[in-house]
Design a protein around this motif. Structure first.
Motif, mmCIF file in Angstrom:
data_model
loop_
_atom_site.group_PDB
_atom_site.id
_atom_site.type_symbol
_atom_site.label_atom_id
_atom_site.label_comp_id
_atom_site.label_asym_id
_atom_site.label_seq_id
_atom_site.Cartn_x
_atom_site.Cartn_y
_atom_site.Cartn_z
ATOM 1 N N GLU A 120 0.844 -1.188 0.000
ATOM 2 C CA GLU A 120 0.000 0.000 0.000
ATOM 3 C C GLU A 120 0.882 1.242 0.000
ATOM 4 O O GLU A 120 1.665 1.460 0.924
ATOM 5 N N GLU A 121 0.764 2.040 -1.053
ATOM 6 C CA GLU A 121 1.464 3.317 -1.139
ATOM 7 C C GLU A 121 0.555 4.426 -0.629
ATOM 8 O O GLU A 121 -0.677 4.332 -0.734
ATOM 9 N N SER A 122 1.151 5.473 -0.065
ATOM 10 C CA SER A 122 0.388 6.614 0.439
ATOM 11 C C SER A 122 0.810 7.879 -0.290
ATOM 12 O O SER A 122 2.010 8.135 -0.459
ATOM 13 N N VAL A 123 -0.160 8.650 -0.732
ATOM 14 C CA VAL A 123 0.112 9.941 -1.370
ATOM 15 C C VAL A 123 -0.783 10.988 -0.725
ATOM 16 O O VAL A 123 -1.901 10.693 -0.282
ATOM 17 N N ARG A 124 -0.287 12.211 -0.674
ATOM 18 C CA ARG A 124 -1.031 13.301 -0.051
ATOM 19 C C ARG A 124 -0.820 14.572 -0.861
ATOM 20 O O ARG A 124 0.273 14.818 -1.380
ATOM 21 N N ALA A 125 -1.865 15.371 -0.957
ATOM 22 C CA ALA A 125 -1.768 16.629 -1.693
ATOM 23 C C ALA A 125 -2.464 17.729 -0.909
ATOM 24 O O ALA A 125 -3.508 17.503 -0.286
ATOM 25 N N VAL A 126 -1.870 18.907 -0.928
ATOM 26 C CA VAL A 126 -2.495 20.095 -0.354
ATOM 27 C C VAL A 126 -3.093 20.892 -1.511
ATOM 28 O O VAL A 126 -2.402 21.214 -2.484
ATOM 29 N N LEU A 127 -4.386 21.178 -1.410
ATOM 30 C CA LEU A 127 -5.093 21.886 -2.478
ATOM 31 C C LEU A 127 -5.366 23.318 -2.028
ATOM 32 O O LEU A 127 -6.299 23.567 -1.249
ATOM 33 N N PRO A 128 -4.553 24.277 -2.477
ATOM 34 C CA PRO A 128 -4.745 25.667 -2.036
ATOM 35 C C PRO A 128 -6.080 26.235 -2.522
ATOM 36 O O PRO A 128 -6.603 25.851 -3.573
ATOM 37 N N VAL A 129 -6.627 27.147 -1.737
ATOM 38 C CA VAL A 129 -7.841 27.853 -2.142
ATOM 39 C C VAL A 129 -7.538 28.722 -3.356
ATOM 40 O O VAL A 129 -6.496 29.375 -3.429
ATOM 41 N N ILE A 130 -8.431 28.681 -4.324
ATOM 42 C CA ILE A 130 -8.302 29.581 -5.469
ATOM 43 C C ILE A 130 -8.668 30.986 -5.010
ATOM 44 O O ILE A 130 -9.775 31.218 -4.512
ATOM 45 N N THR A 131 -7.774 31.912 -5.147
ATOM 46 C CA THR A 131 -7.980 33.254 -4.609
ATOM 47 C C THR A 131 -8.201 34.278 -5.712
ATOM 48 O O THR A 131 -7.951 34.038 -6.894
#
Length: 267
Positions: free
Chosen positions: A176-187
């Motif tokens: 099992e691989e783990s990936v994570r992403a931070v999705l910034p607010v569109i400003t």
């Protein structure tokens, strides 16, 4: 083990068909009809036909026990990835039947060494997950464990009001691989000018939930990045009455506002 699965499957009562309290009566009747067809196909070993009927039932009257039945069918067809996912979905549901839960847990333990898994998380959560070809549709929302074919994959993560992210991952059978992403607010950008020097406070007027009440402050001229929404502007300058205004910030656009406070009355 297949005999045990068949017993557990055929022993399901019509309580499987209990619809949510707001469901229409005809939806419940249709769900019962598809359930009867599915059980007949399953008993005859026609698992693909049974799956189609169970999917119809699940659309009409969603129920974790129907997910369990779908998982059983995929397991009989040796479609390990699909069986693993539906057993997991079942365990995440509300059904507390100890026999079914033990059977699902045993199936997951048996299937895990045979499937390639990727755990996807995002900040914030709730992003739609697309794998390789976006036209194939979403694979659910984060956080979620995906079962993918072994090899290289490209994940696209999309959440309304946020910048999308693209991740590359190599899936390997039995791990099992783990990936994570931070999705910034569109400003958007708010620019405030004034013919006099002063101090500006920008407060959330209720159109944005990404920030607290006071979201920005500084000396005018001021340019600040804000989440889309409505804001209250309060501008104070020595020798002038306080100036207040409203600003609606739009994603990826610049709003230019002039603050023109009136001079205070002479004493």
């Amino acid at each position: 083990m297949k005999a045990l699965r068949a017993i557990a499957f055929l022993g399901l009562a019509l309580s499987v068909l209990v619809a949510p309290t707001l469901a229409q009566a005809d939806d419940a009747e249709q769900a019962r009809f598809h359930d009867e067809l599915a059980r007949g196909h399953y008993a005859a070993g026609r698992y693909e036909q049974a799956i189609r009927e169970f999917f119809q039932e699940q659309r009409l009257a969603p129920n974790p026990r129907v997910q369990f039945n779908i998982a059983l069918c995929f397991d009989e067809l040796d479609r390990e990835g699909d069986a693993y996912l539906f057993f997991r979905e079942y365990l995440n549901g509300s059904d507390e039947d100890p026999v079914r839960r033990r059977q699902a847990e045993a199936a997951i333990a048996r299937l895990e060494p045979r499937v390639a898994r990727v755990r996807v998380t995002t900040e914030p959560s709730g992003a739609s997950i697309f794998v390789d070809d976006r036209d194939h549709g979403s694979h659910g929302e984060s956080p979620r464990v995906l079962v993918l074919t072994p090899g290289h994959h490209t994940l696209t993560l999309e959440l309304e009001g946020h910048v999308a992210a693209t991740l590359d991952v190599d899936a390997a059978r039995g791990s099992e691989e783990s990936v994570r992403a931070v999705l910034p607010v569109i400003t958007g950008t708010l620019e405030v000018r004034s013919p006099v020097s002063g101090h500006l406070v920008v407060s959330d007027a209720g159109g944005s939930t990404a920030f607290e009440a006071d979201v920005s402050a500084g000396v005018v001229p001021l340019a600040t990045e804000l989440a889309p929404g409505d804001y209250v502007l309060a501008f104070s300058a020595e020798g002038h009455a306080e100036w207040r205004g409203l600003a609606r910030v739009t994603a990826r656009e610049t709003l230019l506002t002039d603050a023109a406070p009136a001079p205070s009355a002479s004493p």
